[in-house]
Design an enzyme around this catalytic site. Structure first.
Site, PDB file in Angstrom:
ATOM      1  N   TRP A  71       0.899  -1.166   0.000  1.00 36.53           N
ATOM      2  CA  TRP A  71       0.000   0.000   0.000  1.00 36.53           C
ATOM      3  C   TRP A  71       0.926   1.202   0.000  1.00 36.53           C
ATOM      4  O   TRP A  71       1.655   1.427   0.973  1.00 36.53           O
ATOM      5  CB  TRP A  71      -0.873  -0.055   1.258  1.00 36.53           C
ATOM      6  CG  TRP A  71      -1.882   1.028   1.355  1.00 36.53           C
ATOM      7  CD1 TRP A  71      -3.129   1.046   0.786  1.00 36.53           C
ATOM      8  CD2 TRP A  71      -1.779   2.238   2.112  1.00 36.53           C
ATOM      9  NE1 TRP A  71      -3.781   2.200   1.118  1.00 36.53           N
ATOM     10  CE2 TRP A  71      -2.986   2.949   1.932  1.00 36.53           C
ATOM     11  CE3 TRP A  71      -0.790   2.800   2.916  1.00 36.53           C
ATOM     12  CZ2 TRP A  71      -3.216   4.187   2.529  1.00 36.53           C
ATOM     13  CZ3 TRP A  71      -1.029   4.025   3.510  1.00 36.53           C
ATOM     14  CH2 TRP A  71      -2.228   4.708   3.318  1.00 36.53           C
ATOM     15  N   GLU A 461     -20.139   9.931  11.811  1.00 38.90           N
ATOM     16  CA  GLU A 461     -19.855   8.598  11.276  1.00 38.90           C
ATOM     17  C   GLU A 461     -20.528   8.409   9.913  1.00 38.90           C
ATOM     18  O   GLU A 461     -19.931   7.833   8.998  1.00 38.90           O
ATOM     19  CB  GLU A 461     -20.306   7.526  12.287  1.00 38.90           C
ATOM     20  CG  GLU A 461     -20.103   6.090  11.869  1.00 38.90           C
ATOM     21  CD  GLU A 461     -18.671   5.728  11.460  1.00 38.90           C
ATOM     22  OE1 GLU A 461     -17.737   6.517  11.682  1.00 38.90           O
ATOM     23  OE2 GLU A 461     -18.495   4.649  10.867  1.00 38.90           O
TER      24      GLU A 461
END
Ligand code: M6R
Length: 588
Positions: A71, A461
């Protein structure tokens, strides 16, 4: 994030390495590679993109090898930046960050060496190649020059049938069975029926040699004995079980995850913890991302019912803010993976300053679990999609239980949490209505999630989830703050999701609905209050079952997660693997 696999065995290593890399795919990566040693000579195959692009490496000969999913941090995703990196007969795979790579590279260049990648990791191969002595001694000497974090597995042309492994602040596990020895950056990639698995401690080394059991060493290279851990060998990588994506499946599993995670209040562990909770005057809540949002929800509930301030901190801030840790502080860290670098560093800091550590984590044997004084596991089961969904609800179940206990200790009453679990099932069914909202969101300029009290944290959220999988700009905002600047952004191209679950402030949030609607914004309402449904300015709404407002994020999380999922699909994104993101953020 990056993943490591490796093995030393009598049969060809490549098929096992490729299968191991597939088990690590869920972590998020952008290139992959393997290196296989056949009696000394090392062959390397690496590619930008998916592990399936390495299929031509399956035929490589040799029983010793390492593999990696990368990554990108230093240098773009590309074949040359993919691991393994080789130099001077040394071949390495690395997770972590070499913080002083630039200085170390300069020294190598001064010696006349050239680099074939832009990565920080490649320098590790150069440093090892420059060392004298056996491979283990050389690896130790090289790693002593590095600042930062690492989990490494090293092959050498001069040490056939051997892998040397080491870790600092990045996880690594070792396995062995009758066929050989194995290494990986997480347990599921190494676990198999009848295989013993050992967790490498921070600063430790392991040597895997053909025909021998793995040998472990401490930082001074003194041999150490290790006990195999107990783990569930049958716990295979979860399957989608008929769901189109893991994210959808995991949202569907949220009610069960929350219910299973609610701690057994009569258990020995919880009773011991209860004593600590009753004595503590200072609570620090430390986490990142979605887990941080769950700590905000705990802060709110603890304030409301226990009349106590449990202070939430973002871990990447906490670790550098020179935090005041008064005597008797309990530091509660929350992490799905238990491997988030900033959360681990914050926990270590709080511990060094005298705090007791309580970990709320979903991964057994994780670094966070192993360094903590107390552990309350979430039982969400493995979460494969990068976006945290069921783990958020599971964290809330544990954190609300803690708030409830703290309230009792302090002579206050908190409403029971258990009615939430069946309400979640209803909320999940009701939440499917958000699918019809999708056309208003695709192509939106920006999206606002508004709420007050506990709704404000669910709004944060909801916004994070939407950004993460749909790539739409979005903000979670306290409804009352809008007119202090943000309202300037609102127009017909900014859909607004209003969360209203507390009758005490419903009218106030409704004022915000009127304000945004007057500016042309389409408004979508998620509420537990039937009286809110009549508002003509609302484009569409979802009615959730009534619940204690302070606990409502456990319900409102479900429609907002579903909204993010359906918008991601409509935008043509893979909701399980959002771009640029990784499941466990093991570097700073
Ligand atoms: O494994 P952790 O819970 O410590 O991870 C923390 C965050 O990286 C994580 O919650 C992230 O924000 C989620 N992918 C968001 O969906």
């Amino acid at each position: 994030m990056c993943g490591i696999v490796g093995c030393v065995m009598a049969r060809p290593a490549a098929p096992l390495l490729l299968d191991g890399l597939k088990k690590l795919e869920y972590r998020g990566y952008d290139s992959a590679g393997i290196a296989v040693s056949d009696g000394g000579a090392i062959s390397v195959v690496k590619r930008k993109g998916r592990v399936k692009g390495l299929e031509d490496a399956r035929a490589l000969k040799g029983g010793t090898g390492v593999g990696h999913t990368r990554w990108a941090t230093h240098g773009a995703p590309s074949e040359c930046n993919a691991h393994p990196h080789c130099f001077g007969g040394i071949c390495i795979v690395h997770n972590g960050i070499v913080e002083n790579a630039a200085t170390l590279k300069e020294e190598c260049v001064r010696r006349g060496e050239t680099f074939s990648s832009q990565t920080d990791s490649e320098v590790i191969a150069h440093l090892i190649a420059a060392e004298e002595g056996d491979l283990l001694t050389a690896v130790r000497a090289a790693l002593q020059k590095i600042s930062g974090s690492y989990a490494v597995a090293v092959l050498s042309e001069r040490a056939p049938d051997t892998i040397v492994c080491a870790r600092r602040a990045s996880p690594l596990v070792v396995g062995c069975d009758g066929e050989g020895s194995y290494v990986a950056s997480d347990i599921p990639a190494v676990a198999a029926d009848g295989r013993a698995v050992y967790v490498l401690g921070d600063g430790e080394f392991a040597v895997l040699k053909k025909g021998e059991p793995p040998a472990f060493f401490d930082g001074a290279l003194t041999p150490v004995k290790k006990a195999a851990i107990a783990y569930d060998a049958c716990a295979d990588t979860p399957q989608k079980q008929g769901f189109p994506h893991f994210m959808k499946k995991e949202i569907a599993e949220a009610p069960q995850s929350a219910e299973q995670s609610f701690p057994d209040l009569q258990s020995e562990v919880y009773s011991a913890l209860c004593e600590v909770l009753c004595q503590t005057e200072h609570i620090h809540l430390v986490a990142c991302g979605t887990a941080y949002h769950s700590t905000l929800c705990m802060y709110y509930v603890t304030h409301r019912f226990a009349k106590m301030t449990a202070q939430p901190f973002i871990a990447s801030e906490y670790r550098y803010m020179d935090p005041i840790v008064p005597r008797g502080t309990l530091c509660i860290t929350v992490s799905q993976s238990g491997e988030t670098a900033d959360t681990l560093a914050s926990a270590a800091l709080a511990k060094a300053r005298g705090a007791k550590l309580l970990a709320v984590t979903n991964v057994k044997h994780s670094s966070l679990e192993r360094m903590s004084d107390f552990v309350l596991p979430t039982h969400a089961g493995r979460e494969i999609a990068v976006a945290a969904t069921k783990s958020f609800c599971a964290q809330l179940a544990v954190l609300y239980a803690l708030s409830h206990t703290i309230a009792q200790c302090r002579g206050h009453q908190a409403p029971p949490v258990s009615p939430l679990f069946s309400a979640m099932r209803e909320a999940l069914a009701a939440g499917e209505k958000v699918r019809a909202w999708v056309p208003y969101f695709v192509g939106a300029r920006s999206v606002f999630f508004l709420g007050r009290g506990a709704d404000r944290y669910a709004a944060l959220e909801g916004s994070l989830k939407l950004k993460e999988v749909s790539y739409l700009p979005s903000e979670g905002y306290p409804a009352g703050e809008l007119k202090h600047g943000t309202l300037a952004l609102v127009d017909a191209r900014t859909p607004v999701v209003a969360l209203i679950t507390d009758p005490a402030v419903a009218d106030k949030t409704m004022n915000a609905v009127h304000e945004v609607s007057a500016r042309g914004a389409p408004v979508f309402l998620i509420t537990t209050i039937p009286a809110c449904l009549g508002c003509a300015e609302v484009t569409a709404c979802v009615l959730l079952p009534a619940c204690e407002p302070a606990y409502s994020p456990m319900l409102t999380a479900l429609p907002v997660q579903l909204l993010a999922y359906y918008v991601a699909l409509a935008c043509g994104n893979d909701p399980d693997k959002p771009r640029n993101l990784a499941k466990a953020v093991t570097v700073e």
